[in-house]
Design an enzyme around this catalytic site. Structure first.
Site, mmCIF file in Angstrom:
data_model
loop_
_atom_site.group_PDB
_atom_site.id
_atom_site.type_symbol
_atom_site.label_atom_id
_atom_site.label_comp_id
_atom_site.label_asym_id
_atom_site.label_seq_id
_atom_site.Cartn_x
_atom_site.Cartn_y
_atom_site.Cartn_z
ATOM 1 N NE ARG A 148 -3.562 -2.403 2.569
ATOM 2 C CZ ARG A 148 -3.311 -3.604 2.965
ATOM 3 N NH1 ARG A 148 -2.102 -3.928 3.415
ATOM 4 N NH2 ARG A 148 -4.161 -4.529 2.773
ATOM 5 C CE LYS A 177 -4.869 -6.284 19.611
ATOM 6 N NZ LYS A 177 -3.386 -6.162 20.396
ATOM 7 C CG HIS A 267 -5.108 1.017 -5.133
ATOM 8 N ND1 HIS A 267 -4.558 0.119 -4.199
ATOM 9 C CD2 HIS A 267 -6.211 -0.066 -5.656
ATOM 10 C CE1 HIS A 267 -5.391 -1.036 -3.844
ATOM 11 N NE2 HIS A 267 -6.185 -1.071 -4.877
ATOM 12 N NE ARG A 270 -2.748 -3.714 -1.932
ATOM 13 C CZ ARG A 270 -2.320 -4.829 -1.084
ATOM 14 N NH1 ARG A 270 -0.985 -4.788 -0.846
ATOM 15 N NH2 ARG A 270 -2.964 -5.278 -0.320
ATOM 16 C CG HIS A 293 -5.545 -8.977 0.302
ATOM 17 N ND1 HIS A 293 -4.969 -8.586 -0.996
ATOM 18 C CD2 HIS A 293 -6.192 -7.886 0.438
ATOM 19 C CE1 HIS A 293 -5.394 -7.556 -1.386
ATOM 20 N NE2 HIS A 293 -6.165 -6.945 -0.624
ATOM 21 C CE1 TYR A 302 -5.408 -6.771 -7.560
ATOM 22 C CE2 TYR A 302 -5.648 -8.190 -5.540
ATOM 23 C CZ TYR A 302 -5.761 -6.915 -6.060
ATOM 24 O OH TYR A 302 -6.177 -5.665 -5.571
#
Length: 324
Positions: A148, A177, A267, A270, A293, A302
């Site tokens: 990223r 969290k 982006h 990537r 991922h 992809y």
């Protein structure tokens, strides 16, 4: 008869005065509430007491990126749209002030297709003489690491393992969290990304004379009013870390063919890198490892085998004697 609000003109008009006047002009309470979040926070970020005329376009873009750059696409588009309405309202009334820069563009919906740039197009862009070494290195790293943009821009020289062609990046964790009272906090984890020979050739040239601080820095020192953490400033040169907004604007500058804001997006490196790996036959597990991922469904877009790979697997269905 409604009261008429007389506003000062020129540089006497402050950011806060302009924001309040815009919000007061809205008739729908729901619009006021929604726009108030975007306009209010943006005004606070750029400095509500400043003259509106002193705020640059890029400052508005940087504020949007810092406030909502990592938010969901719909949130980004809504906040950007509200600020765009505010700056347009000011312009229509003749007030000197900033605009939302072209590089802070509206993002496509999540279910739309991100363009895949060919390897040849990427290589040609990076090879262009007018492209600075900094941009060449950044774009090559984004493509080869499939990381990223924010992760690569946040890397410091001390983090790099140049011999091993790898470095740790601060990545969002798979599970948020929960704090007390139910508030959710995004968790961050350190993960390793890898690059290949292209970035390996460029990095040493980019880092000549520097051993500490951000890998990617601006070409000018930050102004006296800009507050930055020590980690975001090169201790040897005093140059600040290159921001996401600045990096996106530079890419747009070199790729826009139909006017500002129409160029490539960071982006896409990537996305293109992972797509090319999928086309070359990388397994789903390898794509997950490369992209980091956490869910298989996120990498299936992809997984696009080449025609040759499809022909090869199809041959397995031929009669037994046909394959002898």
């Amino acid at each position: 008869m409604p009261a008429v609000l007389l506003l000062p003109t020129g540089k006497a008009l402050t950011v806060r005065t302009a924001a309040d006047a815009f919000l007061d002009s809205l008739a729908n309470p729901n619009t006021v509430r929604n726009y108030g979040i975007a306009v209010g926070k943006t005004a606070d970020r750029v400095g509500e007491g400043r003259p509106l005329a002193s705020v640059a376009d890029d400052e508005i873009g940087e504020a949007l990126e810092l406030l909502w750059g990592s938010s969901a696409v719909n949130t980004w588009n809504a906040r950007r749209g509200a600020v765009l309405s505010w700056t347009s309202w000011c312009t229509e009334r003749g007030y000197d002030g900033p605009a939302v820069p072209a590089w802070a563009k509206r993002l496509p919906p999540p279910d739309s297709d991100t363009p895949v740039r060919s390897k040849m197009a990427i290589d040609r862009l990076i090879a262009r003489r007018e492209v600075h070494l900094r941009e060449k290195t950044l774009w090559r790293m984004l493509y080869e690491t499939c990381a990223r943009s924010e992760e690569i821009l946040d890397v410091n020289i001390e983090d790099l393992d140049l011999a091993g062609r790898r470095c740790p990046v601060k990545s969002k964790g798979a599970q948020p969290k929960v704090r007390r009272r139910g508030a959710v906090r995004a968790d961050y984890v350190l993960e390793t990304v890898f690059w290949d020979a292209g970035a390996a050739r460029l990095l040493p040239r980019l880092l000549t004379g520097r051993t500490r601080g951000p890998v990617f820095v601006t070409h000018r020192r930050p102004g006296p009013g800009k507050m930055l953490s020590a980690r975001d400033v090169c201790p040897d040169t005093g140059l600040a870390r290159l921001s996401y907004g600045q990096a996106r604007a530079l890419l747009d500058q070199h790729t826009a063919l139909a006017g500002p804001g129409t160029g490539w997006d960071l982006h896409e490196y990537r996305h293109s890198g992972l797509t090319h790996l999928g086309e070359q036959g990388a397994s789903e597990l390898m794509l997950m490892a490369k992209s980091r991922h956490k869910k298989a469904e996120n990498v299936r877009r992809y997984f696009k085998p080449s025609p040759e790979a499809i022909a090869e697997v199809t041959s397995l269905l031929a009669p037994g004697d046909a394959r002898r």
